[in-house]
Motif scaffolding. Structure first.
Motif, PDB file in Angstrom:
ATOM      1  N   MET A   1      38.180  36.549  52.263  1.00 27.93           N
ATOM      2  CA  MET A   1      37.229  35.437  52.249  1.00 27.93           C
ATOM      3  C   MET A   1      37.917  34.071  52.261  1.00 27.93           C
ATOM      4  SD  MET A   1      34.480  37.060  49.577  1.00 27.93           S
ATOM      5  CE  MET A   1      33.308  35.721  49.693  1.00 27.93           C
ATOM      6  N   GLY A   2      39.245  34.047  52.298  1.00 22.13           N
ATOM      7  CA  GLY A   2      39.989  32.792  52.361  1.00 22.13           C
ATOM      8  C   GLY A   2      39.915  31.958  51.097  1.00 22.13           C
ATOM      9  N   LEU A   3      39.886  32.617  49.948  1.00 22.64           N
ATOM     10  CA  LEU A   3      39.731  31.899  48.678  1.00 22.64           C
ATOM     11  C   LEU A   3      41.047  31.615  47.963  1.00 22.64           C
ATOM     12  CD1 LEU A   3      36.669  33.905  47.355  1.00 22.64           C
ATOM     13  CD2 LEU A   3      36.670  31.608  48.361  1.00 22.64           C
ATOM     14  N   THR A   4      42.124  32.244  48.399  1.00 24.23           N
ATOM     15  CA  THR A   4      43.367  32.164  47.622  1.00 24.23           C
ATOM     16  C   THR A   4      44.105  30.840  47.773  1.00 24.23           C
ATOM     17  OG1 THR A   4      44.543  33.322  49.384  1.00 24.23           O
ATOM     18  CG2 THR A   4      43.685  34.661  47.574  1.00 24.23           C
ATOM     19  N   HIS A   5      43.539  29.875  48.502  1.00 19.81           N
ATOM     20  CA  HIS A   5      44.145  28.541  48.533  1.00 19.81           C
ATOM     21  C   HIS A   5      43.798  27.756  47.266  1.00 19.81           C
ATOM     22  CE1 HIS A   5      40.091  27.761  50.040  1.00 19.81           C
ATOM     23  NE2 HIS A   5      40.245  26.513  49.634  1.00 19.81           N
TER      24      HIS A   5
ATOM     25  N   GLU B   1      43.106  44.777  42.394  1.00 19.36           N
ATOM     26  CA  GLU B   1      43.554  44.941  43.776  1.00 19.36           C
ATOM     27  C   GLU B   1      42.395  44.754  44.750  1.00 19.36           C
ATOM     28  OE1 GLU B   1      46.138  48.308  44.330  1.00 19.36           O
ATOM     29  OE2 GLU B   1      47.347  47.710  42.617  1.00 19.36           O
ATOM     30  N   GLY B   2      41.221  45.263  44.424  1.00 20.20           N
ATOM     31  CA  GLY B   2      40.044  45.063  45.269  1.00 20.20           C
ATOM     32  C   GLY B   2      39.601  43.613  45.286  1.00 20.20           C
ATOM     33  N   LEU B   3      39.653  42.958  44.132  1.00 22.23           N
ATOM     34  CA  LEU B   3      39.280  41.541  44.066  1.00 22.23           C
ATOM     35  C   LEU B   3      40.255  40.680  44.866  1.00 22.23           C
ATOM     36  CD1 LEU B   3      38.282  41.268  40.304  1.00 22.23           C
ATOM     37  CD2 LEU B   3      36.742  41.249  42.271  1.00 22.23           C
ATOM     38  N   ILE B   4      41.532  41.032  44.820  1.00 22.71           N
ATOM     39  CA  ILE B   4      42.542  40.286  45.583  1.00 22.71           C
ATOM     40  C   ILE B   4      42.302  40.466  47.078  1.00 22.71           C
ATOM     41  CG2 ILE B   4      45.002  40.173  46.162  1.00 22.71           C
ATOM     42  CD1 ILE B   4      45.506  40.868  43.136  1.00 22.71           C
ATOM     43  N   ARG B   5      42.075  41.706  47.512  1.00 18.56           N
ATOM     44  CA  ARG B   5      41.787  41.943  48.937  1.00 18.56           C
ATOM     45  C   ARG B   5      40.575  41.127  49.384  1.00 18.56           C
ATOM     46  NH1 ARG B   5      43.097  47.226  47.513  1.00 18.56           N
ATOM     47  NH2 ARG B   5      40.911  47.777  47.263  1.00 18.56           N
ATOM     48  N   ARG B   6      39.526  41.132  48.570  1.00 17.16           N
ATOM     49  CA  ARG B   6      38.304  40.378  48.893  1.00 17.16           C
ATOM     50  C   ARG B   6      38.583  38.881  48.940  1.00 17.16           C
ATOM     51  NH1 ARG B   6      33.883  41.056  44.730  1.00 17.16           N
ATOM     52  NH2 ARG B   6      33.459  38.855  44.672  1.00 17.16           N
TER      53      ARG B   6
ATOM     54  N   PHE C   1      32.348  40.101  39.586  1.00 16.39           N
ATOM     55  CA  PHE C   1      32.281  38.655  39.435  1.00 16.39           C
ATOM     56  C   PHE C   1      33.645  38.009  39.658  1.00 16.39           C
ATOM     57  CE2 PHE C   1      32.699  34.823  36.900  1.00 16.39           C
ATOM     58  CZ  PHE C   1      31.630  34.097  37.359  1.00 16.39           C
ATOM     59  N   MET C   2      33.644  36.935  40.437  1.00 19.19           N
ATOM     60  CA  MET C   2      34.873  36.201  40.698  1.00 19.19           C
ATOM     61  C   MET C   2      34.482  34.833  41.239  1.00 19.19           C
ATOM     62  SD  MET C   2      37.851  37.397  43.364  1.00 19.19           S
ATOM     63  CE  MET C   2      36.661  37.661  44.678  1.00 19.19           C
ATOM     64  N   ILE C   3      35.081  33.775  40.690  1.00 20.11           N
ATOM     65  CA  ILE C   3      34.823  32.425  41.196  1.00 20.11           C
ATOM     66  C   ILE C   3      36.151  31.666  41.205  1.00 20.11           C
ATOM     67  CG2 ILE C   3      34.121  31.616  38.907  1.00 20.11           C
ATOM     68  CD1 ILE C   3      32.264  29.631  40.309  1.00 20.11           C
ATOM     69  N   TRP C   4      36.439  31.025  42.318  1.00 18.80           N
ATOM     70  CA  TRP C   4      37.691  30.293  42.498  1.00 18.80           C
ATOM     71  C   TRP C   4      37.440  28.781  42.454  1.00 18.80           C
ATOM     72  CZ3 TRP C   4      42.643  32.244  43.457  1.00 18.80           C
ATOM     73  CH2 TRP C   4      42.741  33.627  43.635  1.00 18.80           C
TER      74      TRP C   4
ATOM     75  N   LEU D   1      47.302  37.010  41.771  1.00 17.66           N
ATOM     76  CA  LEU D   1      47.875  37.733  42.899  1.00 17.66           C
ATOM     77  C   LEU D   1      48.941  38.738  42.485  1.00 17.66           C
ATOM     78  CD1 LEU D   1      48.016  34.867  45.551  1.00 17.66           C
ATOM     79  CD2 LEU D   1      46.294  36.685  45.302  1.00 17.66           C
ATOM     80  N   LYS D   2      49.436  38.658  41.239  1.00 17.77           N
ATOM     81  CA  LYS D   2      50.411  39.623  40.734  1.00 17.77           C
ATOM     82  C   LYS D   2      49.758  40.778  39.978  1.00 17.77           C
ATOM     83  CE  LYS D   2      54.138  36.297  40.426  1.00 17.77           C
ATOM     84  NZ  LYS D   2      54.980  35.480  39.551  1.00 17.77           N
TER      85      LYS D   2
END
Length: 86
Positions: free
Chosen positions: A38-42, A29-34, A57-60, A21-22
């Motif tokens: 999508m409610g993934l930042t928890h 920045e685009g991946l963070i917005r997405r 590509f991004m997986i949480w 997030l930093k």
């Protein structure tokens, strides 16, 4: 080679939520917005491809070790052997 090094050898990064997030600049920045949309930042950790665009590509996940193993299995990552002349 450990799992984190194996993942990095293919150009992926494992980041904590706080580090992700930093991040600034594209594609982060685009991946963070997405991720927020999508409610993934928890989740506590994310694996990203920093060479991708903001739709890349991004997986949480919450467990670093499980996330690494699942990503390595899903992407069929294997150690890259160097081509040295003997």
């Amino acid at each position: 080679m450990d799992d984190k090094a194996l993942l990095a050898s293919y150009g992926y990064e494992l980041l904590s939520r706080d580090v992700m997030l930093k991040k600034r600049g594209e594609p982060f920045e685009g991946l963070i917005r997405r991720s927020v949309k999508m409610g993934l930042t928890h989740h506590h950790f994310v694996i990203v491809d920093p060479e991708s665009d903001d739709q890349g590509f991004m997986i949480w996940g919450d467990d670093e070790n499980i996330l690494l193993k699942d990503a390595i299995d899903a992407l069929s990552l294997r150690p890259i052997r160097s081509l040295r002349k003997i």
